[in-house]
Design an enzyme around this catalytic site. Structure first.
Site, PDB file in Angstrom:
ATOM      1  N   ASP A  45       0.243  -1.027  -0.406  1.00  0.00           N
ATOM      2  CA  ASP A  45       0.379   0.132   0.321  1.00  0.00           C
ATOM      3  C   ASP A  45       1.810   1.212  -0.087  1.00  0.00           C
ATOM      4  O   ASP A  45       1.701   1.169   1.139  1.00  0.00           O
ATOM      5  CB  ASP A  45      -0.764   0.447   1.733  1.00  0.00           C
ATOM      6  CG  ASP A  45      -1.512   1.146   1.196  1.00  0.00           C
ATOM      7  OD1 ASP A  45      -1.534   2.218   0.446  1.00  0.00           O
ATOM      8  OD2 ASP A  45      -2.713   0.919   1.616  1.00  0.00           O
TER       9      ASP A  45
ATOM     10  N   GLY B  49     -11.373   5.576 -11.077  1.00  0.00           N
ATOM     11  CA  GLY B  49     -11.740   5.022 -12.423  1.00  0.00           C
ATOM     12  C   GLY B  49     -12.370   6.182 -13.475  1.00  0.00           C
ATOM     13  O   GLY B  49     -11.824   7.310 -13.845  1.00  0.00           O
TER      14      GLY B  49
ATOM     15  N   CYS C 147      -7.553  15.954 -16.882  1.00  0.00           N
ATOM     16  CA  CYS C 147      -8.441  16.486 -15.861  1.00  0.00           C
ATOM     17  C   CYS C 147      -7.580  17.403 -15.305  1.00  0.00           C
ATOM     18  O   CYS C 147      -7.891  18.332 -14.830  1.00  0.00           O
ATOM     19  CB  CYS C 147      -8.641  14.908 -14.615  1.00  0.00           C
ATOM     20  SG  CYS C 147      -9.784  14.072 -15.363  1.00  0.00           S
TER      21      CYS C 147
ATOM     22  N   TYR D 107      -9.225  15.266  -8.624  1.00  0.00           N
ATOM     23  CA  TYR D 107      -8.683  13.654  -9.024  1.00  0.00           C
ATOM     24  C   TYR D 107      -7.428  14.700  -9.823  1.00  0.00           C
ATOM     25  O   TYR D 107      -6.855  14.822 -10.151  1.00  0.00           O
ATOM     26  CB  TYR D 107      -9.548  12.585  -9.816  1.00  0.00           C
ATOM     27  CG  TYR D 107      -8.658  12.345 -11.072  1.00  0.00           C
ATOM     28  CD1 TYR D 107      -8.106  11.105 -10.703  1.00  0.00           C
ATOM     29  CD2 TYR D 107      -8.731  12.601 -12.402  1.00  0.00           C
ATOM     30  CE1 TYR D 107      -7.303  10.316 -11.595  1.00  0.00           C
ATOM     31  CE2 TYR D 107      -7.734  11.534 -13.207  1.00  0.00           C
ATOM     32  CZ  TYR D 107      -7.526  10.652 -12.797  1.00  0.00           C
ATOM     33  OH  TYR D 107      -7.293   9.865 -13.541  1.00  0.00           O
TER      34      TYR D 107
ATOM     35  N   GLU E 120     -15.030   1.499 -14.107  1.00  0.00           N
ATOM     36  CA  GLU E 120     -14.693   1.658 -15.331  1.00  0.00           C
ATOM     37  C   GLU E 120     -15.047   2.847 -16.022  1.00  0.00           C
ATOM     38  O   GLU E 120     -16.096   3.812 -16.029  1.00  0.00           O
ATOM     39  CB  GLU E 120     -15.590   0.284 -16.629  1.00  0.00           C
ATOM     40  CG  GLU E 120     -17.037   0.685 -16.402  1.00  0.00           C
ATOM     41  CD  GLU E 120     -17.988   0.469 -14.808  1.00  0.00           C
ATOM     42  OE1 GLU E 120     -17.398  -0.006 -13.813  1.00  0.00           O
ATOM     43  OE2 GLU E 120     -19.040   0.053 -15.064  1.00  0.00           O
TER      44      GLU E 120
ATOM     45  N   LYS F 166     -22.409  -2.520 -22.271  1.00  0.00           N
ATOM     46  CA  LYS F 166     -23.663  -2.242 -22.358  1.00  0.00           C
ATOM     47  C   LYS F 166     -23.804  -3.339 -23.498  1.00  0.00           C
ATOM     48  O   LYS F 166     -25.107  -3.354 -23.648  1.00  0.00           O
ATOM     49  CB  LYS F 166     -24.252  -1.170 -22.360  1.00  0.00           C
ATOM     50  CG  LYS F 166     -24.069  -0.612 -20.862  1.00  0.00           C
ATOM     51  CD  LYS F 166     -23.868   1.029 -20.166  1.00  0.00           C
ATOM     52  CE  LYS F 166     -23.739   1.090 -19.633  1.00  0.00           C
ATOM     53  NZ  LYS F 166     -24.321   3.000 -19.397  1.00  0.00           N
TER      54      LYS F 166
ATOM     55  N   ARG G 285     -15.105  13.137 -26.370  1.00  0.00           N
ATOM     56  CA  ARG G 285     -13.642  13.015 -25.752  1.00  0.00           C
ATOM     57  C   ARG G 285     -12.974  12.265 -27.395  1.00  0.00           C
ATOM     58  O   ARG G 285     -13.477  12.049 -28.720  1.00  0.00           O
ATOM     59  CB  ARG G 285     -13.955  12.014 -25.261  1.00  0.00           C
ATOM     60  CG  ARG G 285     -14.163  12.289 -23.960  1.00  0.00           C
ATOM     61  CD  ARG G 285     -14.058  13.151 -22.693  1.00  0.00           C
ATOM     62  NE  ARG G 285     -14.845  13.084 -21.776  1.00  0.00           N
ATOM     63  CZ  ARG G 285     -15.236  14.150 -21.551  1.00  0.00           C
ATOM     64  NH1 ARG G 285     -15.957  15.332 -22.683  1.00  0.00           N
ATOM     65  NH2 ARG G 285     -15.824  14.345 -20.202  1.00  0.00           N
TER      66      ARG G 285
HETATM   67  P1  NAD Z   1      -6.342   1.382 -12.770  1.00  0.00           P
HETATM   68  O1  NAD Z   1      -7.409   2.077 -12.178  1.00  0.00           O
HETATM   69  O2  NAD Z   1      -6.273   0.227 -13.717  1.00  0.00           O
HETATM   70  O3  NAD Z   1      -5.029   1.029 -11.864  1.00  0.00           O
HETATM   71  C1  NAD Z   1      -4.571   1.752 -11.346  1.00  0.00           C
HETATM   72  C2  NAD Z   1      -3.495   1.316 -10.065  1.00  0.00           C
HETATM   73  O4  NAD Z   1      -2.997   1.765  -8.829  1.00  0.00           O
HETATM   74  C3  NAD Z   1      -4.477  -0.438  -9.407  1.00  0.00           C
HETATM   75  O5  NAD Z   1      -4.908  -1.470  -9.648  1.00  0.00           O
HETATM   76  C4  NAD Z   1      -4.690   0.229  -8.310  1.00  0.00           C
HETATM   77  O6  NAD Z   1      -5.244  -1.411  -7.609  1.00  0.00           O
HETATM   78  C5  NAD Z   1      -3.336   0.272  -7.557  1.00  0.00           C
HETATM   79  N1  NAD Z   1      -4.183   1.450  -6.375  1.00  0.00           N
HETATM   80  C6  NAD Z   1      -4.105   1.814  -6.094  1.00  0.00           C
HETATM   81  N2  NAD Z   1      -3.774   2.491  -4.608  1.00  0.00           N
HETATM   82  C7  NAD Z   1      -2.850   1.508  -4.046  1.00  0.00           C
HETATM   83  C8  NAD Z   1      -1.977   2.028  -3.334  1.00  0.00           C
HETATM   84  N3  NAD Z   1      -2.474   2.323  -1.983  1.00  0.00           N
HETATM   85  N4  NAD Z   1      -0.185   1.477  -2.949  1.00  0.00           N
HETATM   86  C9  NAD Z   1      -0.297   0.347  -4.432  1.00  0.00           C
HETATM   87  N5  NAD Z   1      -1.675   0.522  -5.077  1.00  0.00           N
HETATM   88  C10 NAD Z   1      -2.248   1.473  -5.967  1.00  0.00           C
HETATM   89  O7  NAD Z   1      -6.358   2.687 -14.179  1.00  0.00           O
HETATM   90  P2  NAD Z   1      -5.372   2.779 -14.664  1.00  0.00           P
HETATM   91  O8  NAD Z   1      -6.244   3.705 -15.955  1.00  0.00           O
HETATM   92  O9  NAD Z   1      -4.573   1.475 -15.463  1.00  0.00           O
HETATM   93  O10 NAD Z   1      -4.066   4.369 -14.862  1.00  0.00           O
HETATM   94  C11 NAD Z   1      -2.916   4.080 -14.617  1.00  0.00           C
HETATM   95  C12 NAD Z   1      -2.676   5.493 -14.003  1.00  0.00           C
HETATM   96  O11 NAD Z   1      -2.930   6.120 -15.185  1.00  0.00           O
HETATM   97  C13 NAD Z   1      -3.503   6.266 -12.761  1.00  0.00           C
HETATM   98  O12 NAD Z   1      -2.513   7.228 -12.257  1.00  0.00           O
HETATM   99  C14 NAD Z   1      -4.427   6.953 -13.289  1.00  0.00           C
HETATM  100  O13 NAD Z   1      -4.394   8.183 -12.298  1.00  0.00           O
HETATM  101  C15 NAD Z   1      -3.742   7.225 -15.156  1.00  0.00           C
HETATM  102  N6  NAD Z   1      -4.747   8.229 -15.973  1.00  0.00           N
HETATM  103  C16 NAD Z   1      -5.486   6.959 -16.126  1.00  0.00           C
HETATM  104  C17 NAD Z   1      -6.180   7.632 -17.785  1.00  0.00           C
HETATM  105  C18 NAD Z   1      -7.216   5.936 -18.361  1.00  0.00           C
HETATM  106  O14 NAD Z   1      -7.898   6.533 -19.447  1.00  0.00           O
HETATM  107  N7  NAD Z   1      -7.172   4.871 -18.136  1.00  0.00           N
HETATM  108  C19 NAD Z   1      -6.160   9.001 -18.030  1.00  0.00           C
HETATM  109  C20 NAD Z   1      -6.041   9.302 -17.095  1.00  0.00           C
HETATM  110  C21 NAD Z   1      -4.452   9.102 -16.739  1.00  0.00           C
END
Ligand code: NAD
Length: 332
Positions: free
Chosen positions: A54, A79, A121, A150, A192, A201, A223
């Site tokens: 963590d 999310g 964001c 966020y 999701e 869906k 988007r």
């Molecule tokens: P995701 O939620 O699938 O992956 C994030 C992971 O971080 C999860 O597996 C979660 O369990 C882990 N996590 C959360 N809290 C934690 C903690 N305290 N210690 C250790 N691990 C922890 O999200 P993603 O889509 O793979 O996104 C990855 C990164 O990219 C994130 O920083 C997200 O903000 C950024 N991001 C993603 C998107 C997108 O479209 N997917 C867009 C903009 C930014």
């Protein structure tokens, strides 16, 4: 003499992008440690080491970064719109702790490179009030009015990464993702994002023979969407570059959510009826200006939205099919 193998840490390696990035970096020949609260949901771990930690905890951040040269910091409490618009305090608290601890622990443990994954964001809400939005350039971020807690946390950690570069000489990289989607991403449960939710869906509509698909709002919000394979390639190229300022990473083809639904339905080979319902929509319009991405990386995302959605839809349809079969088996 053989060069020492670079040791890489991917945080959030149990998540969507992190899991794909681990696979990509392994294929490139790196030694990789993955860290997360959980193992990947839909596939095996292929990191050399995977630790359940963590990262809100300082001792865990120190443990995660020990002996590491390059950090790809992806861990986040995040999310889709439904999630980030309903958990502001929790998201700001958790993500600030994760990022502040991980960056400082990486520095103390001697990491030379640190890539931080930010988000579109961070861009001001006042520039995104129109569906026909002007694509967002990196410098548009100020004056600040990011989206939700966020977005505020993402912006402050971007600034922190800039100061770690300036004050400590750590090679920081900052990438701003614009809606990444693809196979092995969260597709149900509340976290999701729009493409996965629409694939689910539409798959349910197809498999149940009921063509009605719910869309949040009027569906005219816009988007751009970038496939995961382009995303990990872009992340890697940015880490290899010497570019230290924030960089957009996304597609610059903008579509409405209604158009997204139609493209998913096409991938499914059915036609659907959209039912517009109340729901969080986020900003009215958002698109990436990729001018700097092309200049810096001499590259841009290659996979078309149609192709990316087809791959994603096929994977999600299979997940939905299995889930429905399990439900039937449980009833019998
Ligand atoms: P995701 O939620 O699938 O992956 C994030 C992971 O971080 C999860 O597996 C979660 O369990 C882990 N996590 C959360 N809290 C934690 C903690 N305290 N210690 C250790 N691990 C922890 O999200 P993603 O889509 O793979 O996104 C990855 C990164 O990219 C994130 O920083 C997200 O903000 C950024 N991001 C993603 C998107 C997108 O479209 N997917 C867009 C903009 C930014």
């Amino acid at each position: 003499m053989r060069e020492k193998k670079i040791r890489v840490l991917v945080t959030g390696a149990g998540g969507f992008i992190g899991h794909h990035l681990v696979t990509y970096l392994k294929q490139k020949g790196y030694w990789v440690r993955g860290v997360d609260l959980k193992y990947p949901d839909y596939s095996e771990v292929d990191a050399d080491e995977f630790e359940l930690l963590d990262l809100r905890r300082w001792d865990s951040a120190l443990q995660a970064t020990r002996g590491i040269d390059h950090v790809y910091a992806l861990a986040a409490d995040m999310g889709g719109m439904g999630y980030i618009s309903a958990h502001h305090a929790q998201i700001l608290h958790n993500n600030a702790l994760i990022n502040f601890h991980t960056m400082e622990a990486a520095r103390l443990n001697g990491a030379t490179h640190y890539l931080y994954t930010s988000s579109a964001c961070v861009y001001p809400e006042y520039l995104q009030t129109d569906a026909q939005v002007t694509p967002l350039k990196e410098e548009d971020v100020l004056p600040a009015q990011p989206q939700d807690a966020y977005g505020w946390e993402k912006l402050i950690t971007e600034i922190l990464a800039g100061y770690y570069q300036q004050d400590y000489g750590m090679e920081t990289r900052i990438v701003r993702f614009h809606n990444i989607f693809g196979e092995f991403g969260t597709w149900d449960g509340g976290r999701e994002k729009a493409p996965a939710a629409m694939c689910r869906k539409v798959a349910i509509a197809k498999l149940n023979g009921n063509p009605i698909v719910e869309v949040w709002g009027d569906g005219e919000q816009t988007r751009s969407f970038c496939h995961i394979n382009d995303c990990v390639e872009g992340i890697y190229k940015l880490m290899q570059s010497d570019y230290r300022k924030p960089l957009n990473l996304g597609q610059d083809r903008m579509v409405t959510i209604n158009e997204l639904v139609d493209l998913v339905a096409k991938a499914a080979g059915i036609s659907v009826e959209k039912k517009h319902v109340d729901g969080p929509q986020g900003v009215r319009g958002r698109n990436s200006d990729n001018t700097r991405l092309r200049e810096v990386l001499d590259w841009e995302p290659q996979i078309s939205l149609e192709e990316g959605l087809k791959r994603t839809y096929d994977w999600i349809e299979e997940q939905v099919r299995q889930r429905l079969e399990e439900e039937v088996a449980n009833i019998e």
